[in-house]
Write an enzyme that holds these catalytic residues in place. Structure first.
Site, short mmCIF file in Angstrom:
data_model
loop_
_atom_site.label_atom_id
_atom_site.label_comp_id
_atom_site.label_asym_id
_atom_site.label_seq_id
_atom_site.Cartn_x
_atom_site.Cartn_y
_atom_site.Cartn_z
N ARG A 36 0.83 -1.22 0.00
CA ARG A 36 0.00 0.00 0.00
C ARG A 36 0.86 1.27 0.00
NH1 ARG A 36 -5.42 -1.29 3.69
NH2 ARG A 36 -6.51 -2.36 2.00
N LYS A 195 -20.26 -16.87 2.51
CA LYS A 195 -21.67 -16.69 2.87
C LYS A 195 -22.45 -15.91 1.83
CE LYS A 195 -21.15 -16.97 7.89
NZ LYS A 195 -21.40 -16.26 9.16
N GLY A 352 -9.89 -8.80 -0.22
CA GLY A 352 -8.68 -9.35 0.43
C GLY A 352 -8.37 -10.79 0.07
N GLY A 375 -13.69 -3.35 1.33
CA GLY A 375 -15.08 -2.90 1.44
C GLY A 375 -15.51 -1.97 0.32
#
Length: 393
Positions: A36, A195, A352, A375
């Site tokens: 990053r 999920k 990720g 996100g």
């Protein structure tokens, strides 16, 4: 594009408040992965080349508005200086930033302490944002990964100063626009993970946008169970069966082709080197767990990739962290990488576990774009407005 880039701004002699994401892993005060930090270098260099002075604004961890010593940005200074090739002056407090020392004025790059040490950051407090805005002349957002947060340094600041996107933000927005906003078709998406409940908005949005949707990972188990198949002891959200059926029906109406596993890799326990067998999806033994897609499934996925012009990927096809259950993810990723390398496919991936899976498959370097955002990438795929991007427009 409806936002400005660094090329559109006059930066000569100006202080540029530059929101970056340098939330990197640190062990014993040492940065263990500089990815990053490396990705902000083009933005910082562009500002310096245009005669500007970058003042970096960043968060680290979740200090929740309090000073937490282990989350200080001071520990990142050596790694920043090494990556940037410039001296970095650390500024400990907002008061210090408002009254810069001669040493700080002479520094090439300034780094303000963890912005989340102040409760005004996450509250998107206007007064706090005004204090920050007074420190500079221009605002540059280079933190796409924080763009889904309406915080003072991502949203309010952009409304208080002339604002633009940094190089990383620019490349991210351009890649995403090419992938989902105005894609070459057929457009294909691969969605994996554990999920269905966490990917509901994503699946609902993609079904209206893509031509081919591959569903893998444990999410696929829920769809298989919803069709009445026995998935044994597999990770599965049986209470989401009605939702899975509704998504499948919606896909049929919109003309989106849904690809589910045809065969699966099953085992009695999830551990490295576990004994496994490959069975048709309808033949999963009741004492076994589905841990990966099988070779026939991979064949159909790669055939679909051959037809596609654009691919968006989020989530692995199996329990890739534990060999031998990494086979489907590795094979499909390698195939996509080959198509990208030969210019036949535009492929964008993010999230990720997705990045980790593509790196493990040695495929990441060949993808058209890999998003470092978690996100924010997911919310963009879900079709949501990102406050940090909207504020630049």
């Amino acid at each position: 594009m409806s936002w400005k880039s660094l090329d559109d701004m006059d930066l000569d002699g100006k202080t540029v408040l530059t929101r970056v994401d340098i939330n990197v892993p640190v062990e014993n005060g040492q940065v263990t992965d500089t990815t990053r930090i490396d990705r902000i270098v083009p933005t910082v260099q562009a500002i310096l080349d245009k005669g500007g002075k970058p003042m970096l604004l960043a968060h680290f961890g979740r200090p929740k508005g309090k000073v937490v010593d282990s989350m200080t940005l001071r520990q990142l200074v050596p790694a920043l200086e090494n990556a940037l090739g410039h001296s970095v002056q650390f500024i400990e407090t907002l008061d210090g930033a408002e009254n810069l020392t001669e040493e700080a004025r002479a520094a090439e790059v300034l780094l303000l302490e963890n912005i989340r040490f102040n409760p005004g950051e996450e509250a998107n407090d206007e007064d706090f944002a005004r204090r920050i805005a007074a420190l500079g002349d221009v605002y540059c957002n280079d933190a796409f990964s924080a763009a889904h947060r309406a915080h003072a340094s991502t949203e309010a600041l952009a409304r208080l100063l002339p604002a633009c996107a940094g190089r990383l933000m620019q490349s991210e927005l351009e890649a995403l626009e090419n992938a989902l906003g105005n894609p070459h078709r057929p457009l294909m998406a691969v969605v994996g993970g554990a999920k269905v409940s966490t990917k509901l908005d994503l699946l609902s949005n993609l079904i209206e946008k893509v031509d081919i949707l591959v569903i893998g990972g444990a999410i696929a188990n829920t769809f298989l169970a919803a069709q009445g198949l026995d998935v044994g002891r597999s990770l599965c959200e049986h209470d989401m069966a009605d939702t899975a059926r509704a998504i499948a029906e919606k896909a049929a109406k919109t003309g989106c082709e849904v690809i589910l596993p045809r065969d699966v890799v099953v085992a009695e326990d999830l551990r490295e080197g576990a004994a496994f067998e490959i069975v048709r999806t309808e033949d999963c033994p009741e004492e076994a767990m589905i841990l990966d897609a099988g070779p026939d499934s991979v064949f159909h996925i790669t055939q679909a990739m051959d037809r596609a012009a654009t691919l968006i990927w989020n989530g692995p096809l199996g329990a890739f962290e534990t060999p031998p259950f990494d086979g489907a993810t590795n094979a499909a990723a390698a195939h996509a990488a080959g198509l990208c390398h030969s210019g036949k496919l535009i492929a964008v991936a993010g999230g990720g576990d997705t990045v980790a899976a593509l790196n493990q498959a040695d495929a990441a370097d060949y993808f058209s774009y890999i998003s470092t955002a978690g996100g924010a990438f997911l919310e963009w795929m879900e079709g949501k407005t990102l406050p940090g991007v909207a504020a630049l427009e």
